[in-house]
Design an enzyme around this catalytic site. Structure first.
Site, short mmCIF file in Angstrom:
data_model
loop_
_atom_site.label_atom_id
_atom_site.label_comp_id
_atom_site.label_asym_id
_atom_site.label_seq_id
_atom_site.Cartn_x
_atom_site.Cartn_y
_atom_site.Cartn_z
CB CYS A 2 -0.99 -0.02 1.28
SG CYS A 2 -1.82 -1.53 1.27
NE ARG A 27 4.76 1.90 -0.92
CZ ARG A 27 5.50 2.07 -0.03
NH1 ARG A 27 6.64 2.83 -0.36
NH2 ARG A 27 5.26 1.63 1.19
CD1 TRP A 74 -0.06 -5.98 -3.52
CD2 TRP A 74 -0.22 -6.61 -1.53
NE1 TRP A 74 0.37 -7.34 -3.48
CE2 TRP A 74 0.39 -7.89 -2.50
CE3 TRP A 74 -0.14 -6.78 -0.01
CZ2 TRP A 74 0.83 -8.89 -1.93
CZ3 TRP A 74 0.30 -8.22 0.41
CH2 TRP A 74 0.72 -9.22 -0.52
CG ASN A 98 1.96 0.52 3.95
OD1 ASN A 98 1.93 -0.63 4.04
ND2 ASN A 98 3.15 1.01 4.06
N GLY A 99 -0.14 -1.46 6.21
CA GLY A 99 0.36 -2.15 7.29
C GLY A 99 -0.57 -3.22 7.57
CD GLU A 478 17.43 -13.09 -8.73
OE1 GLU A 478 16.94 -13.48 -7.65
OE2 GLU A 478 17.50 -11.76 -9.12
CE LYS A 482 14.07 -10.99 -10.44
NZ LYS A 482 14.92 -10.75 -9.32
CD GLU A 485 10.13 -11.48 -9.25
OE1 GLU A 485 9.48 -11.16 -8.28
OE2 GLU A 485 11.43 -11.37 -9.40
CG HIS A 501 20.13 -36.51 -4.78
ND1 HIS A 501 20.64 -37.95 -4.43
CD2 HIS A 501 21.28 -35.93 -5.34
CE1 HIS A 501 21.91 -37.77 -4.22
NE2 HIS A 501 22.44 -36.75 -4.73
CE LYS A 601 11.53 -2.66 -6.28
NZ LYS A 601 12.49 -4.00 -6.88
C1 F6R Z 1 12.25 -10.65 -6.56
C2 F6R Z 1 12.25 -9.47 -5.39
C3 F6R Z 1 11.94 -9.81 -4.16
C4 F6R Z 1 12.69 -9.03 -3.11
C5 F6R Z 1 12.32 -9.37 -1.68
C6 F6R Z 1 13.15 -8.60 -0.68
O1 F6R Z 1 12.54 -9.90 -7.81
O2 F6R Z 1 12.29 -8.31 -5.64
O3 F6R Z 1 11.84 -11.08 -3.91
O4 F6R Z 1 14.02 -9.15 -3.37
O5 F6R Z 1 10.93 -8.91 -1.60
O6 F6R Z 1 12.95 -7.28 -0.82
P1 F6R Z 1 13.97 -6.18 -0.09
O7 F6R Z 1 15.17 -6.55 -0.96
O8 F6R Z 1 13.45 -4.72 -0.52
O9 F6R Z 1 14.19 -6.55 1.21
#
Ligand code: F6R
Length: 606
Positions: A2, A27, A74, A98-99, A478, A482, A485, A501, A601
């Site tokens: 949010c 966000r 959100w 927000n929260g 990673e 990527k 998501e 395994h 985000k």
């Molecule tokens: C994936 C991504 C998330 C963040 C995770 C931690 O592309 O962006 O997995 O890495 O939410 O976020 P931060 O780094 O802001 O603590």
């Protein structure tokens, strides 16, 4: 998650609020709304989906008034519907939040006894109802908001707007970030400086537990004990708040392309012209560190997994890496001489912050590697090392990851030197190789078209497997994260040695397997795993260098050619094909690259 904005201005508030909400879109959100006070009357508009829906509604049902609050939601409690969208209103008060209010059920039960009923499924509505309840007992707006705040448990950034009050916003912060912006005869409230960027560059960051009474004349802040608090006004650099695509189709594409520059910035910040590594606060005596505990979430967690190899190999320090949401509730013992290291782009991730607080008073030093210097994690650390990636808007983290691992590599070199495991000659070799990395990344970016072609093939798959060994294992994780998501293709990553395994059972002619394997000492082992995949008709996409691709032979489905770099630096380079594969696959599938469904985000709730 949010986003919050508030304005006490000189002009019509609605367009300003919508513009500010646009800057918070990154966000992640699924509905939005605003409320204003016009000629003393409080009113609101809300819409599900993108902000354009709210703007459309405002065209048909405009909202006048120079004071207002706005919100991108959100969804946590209750589906993304108009009813559940913020601002929530009860009588003379409207609230954006927000929260998560953890004790909302208890407060609801209590309000129900006063015959106060609920319209929404949200936790936030209880804040509006409670404040309204206090107003009806004769309290002033500020008293009623403060009385409601006294009752709340959980995490929140909140802004309150009142009927009959066009020069008042009450704002409060506990667990979620909130900033107050200072204009000329105007005042603003926002989740971050980016939201307020074109309105003002003079920002006061609220501290934990702060409550702010904002009027056009200024702000009065009280701390968690109710004492008047003098919080500084900081001038925020415009560069740090610039949010544009610079000609790219997506923020993610722009941020991938920016990596040579931002990694160069990070190197310039931490390296002296003589190739010495200089941390602004040289307070960590690595000779006195027996163990490092690294904690983070998501991509930042994978950055920690990369760094574990470096700290262990270069500095011979045992490292444990943990997912913040697991770490925080496990109550792990933190012995003396432990360095607790937290990695976070936003610096606001709720679980990482909670893990940091757990380590306070237990670990010798709390160190963080962050992108947002004013963030909660940065402020609550003994030492916060910025990664200098600049604003990252794409929900999928790209440049923050490579900048995080660049800074962690420098930290591992420094630790190796201070512990006597790395000679200054070796350190100098590593540093000069690192200095070449930005231009080598530019060469890797030249593979864009080849990667796009491979991605078009990948976009037809239902599942994808990523394999990597050693330093490439976290990169495989990673790459899979990527891909899933932003393209919504199911992707999993395994350490290559784990293939036999279990996951090998999945291999058939429909399964693409991305093998991240530079020609290093582990390459032969990975080639064997690759053969096992191909023998079962699995389709291998090999990401390697000239030597690796030549050695692997012609049987691979497709290969992606990377420049050669010293083995320890491969994670920084191989992040590029991992990111580009995901990006182009998502583009081929037509998904929302910058704001993938369900994702936020900055994950400020647990
Ligand atoms: C994936 C991504 C998330 C963040 C995770 C931690 O592309 O962006 O997995 O890495 O939410 O976020 P931060 O780094 O802001 O603590």
């Amino acid at each position: 998650m949010c986003g919050i904005v508030g304005v006490l201005g000189d002009h019509e508030a609605a367009p300003i609020l919508v513009e500010a909400l646009k800057r918070l879109e990154y966000r992640g959100y699924d509905s939005a709304g605003i409320a204003t006070v016009n000629a003393g009357k409080l009113d609101r508009r809300r819409a599900v989906g993108k902000l354009v829906n709210l703007s459309d509604q405002l065209v048909h049902e405009p909202l006048a008034g120079k004071a207002g609050i706005g919100h991108t939601r959100w969804a946590t409690h209750g589906a993304p519907t108009v009813t559940n969208a913020h601002p929530h209103r009860s009588g003379a008060v409207a609230v954006v939040h927000n929260g998560i209010i953890e004790n909302y059920r208890e407060i609801r039960a209590e309000l129900a006894q006063h015959n106060i009923s609920f319209e929404t499924e949200t936790d936030t509505e209880t804040v509006a109802l409670l404040t309204h309840h206090y107003l009806s007992t004769g309290m002033s707006p500020v008293e009623a908001a403060f009385a409601a705040l006294d009752r709340l448990e959980g995490a929140f950034a909140l802004a309150f707007l009142f009927d009959g009050e066009d020069d008042l916003i009450v704002a409060a912060r506990k667990g979620s970030p909130l900033a107050v912006g200072h204009g000329d005869g105007e005042m603003f409230v926002g989740s971050d400086a980016i939201a307020l960027a074109p309105l003002t560059d003079r920002i006061t960051y609220l501290e934990e537990g702060d409550r702010a009474v904002v009027t056009r004349a200024g702000v009065e802040i009280r701390d968690e004990k109710g004492r008047l608090a003098n919080r500084p006004i900081k001038t925020v650099s415009i560069d740090n708040t610039r949010v544009d695509k610079a000609g790219h189709k997506h923020f993610m594409a722009k941020e991938i392309a920016e990596q040579p520059k931002v990694i160069g910035d990070a190197l310039a910040h931490y390296l002296t012209p003589e190739n010495d590594i200089h941390f602004p606060e040289e307070t960590i005596d690595f000779a006195k560190v027996d163990r490092i505990v690294m904690v983070a979430c998501g991509t930042a967690y994978y950055a920690c997994l990369v760094a574990k190899y470096w700290f262990e190999q270069i500095a011979r320090i045992p490292v444990e890496v943990d997912i913040a949401s697991e770490f925080r509730y496990r109550e792990p013992p933190i012995p003396a001489r432990t360095l607790a290291l937290f990695v976070s782009q936003s610096g606001e991730t709720a679980d990482t912050l909670a893990a940091l607080r757990y380590c306070r008073d237990k670990a010798d030093t709390i160190l963080s590697v962050i992108n947002v210097p004013e963030s909660s994690i940065a402020r609550e650390s003994d030492i916060a090392l910025p990664i200098l990636a600049g604003v990252e808007v794409g929900v999928a983290s790209t440049k923050a990851f490579t900048c995080q691992i660049t800074v962690l590599f420098l930290l591992a070199l420094k630790a190796g030197e201070l512990r006597g495991h790395l000679s200054s000659d070796r350190r100098a070799d590593h540093v000069s190789a690192l200095r070449a990395i930005p231009s080598i990344i530019s060469l890797a970016l030249d593979q864009n078209e080849a990667i796009r072609k491979a991605s078009v093939r990948l976009s037809e798959s239902r599942d994808v497997l990523f394999l990597g060994r050693g330093l490439m294992y976290p990169l495989a994780l990673e790459g899979a994260l990527k891909l899933k998501e932003i393209s919504y293709i199911h992707a999993e990553a395994y350490a290559s040695g784990e293939l036999k395994h279990g996951p090998i059972a999945l291999i058939d002619k429909h399964m693409p397997v991305v093998v991240m394997a530079p020609r290093d000492t582990l390459f032969d082992k990975t080639v064997s795993n690759m053969q096992e995949v191909m023998a079962r008709k699995g389709k291998v996409i090999l990401v390697s260098d000239d030597a690796g691709i030549e050695e692997a032979g012609d049987d691979v489905w497709t290969s992606i050619r990377m420049p050669s770099v010293p083995p320890l630096l491969t994670p920084i380079l191989y992040a590029i094909p991992a990111q580009l594969l995901a990006y182009h696959t998502a583009v081929a599938k037509g998904t929302d690259v910058d704001q993938p469904r369900n994702l936020a985000k900055s994950v400020t709730v647990e």
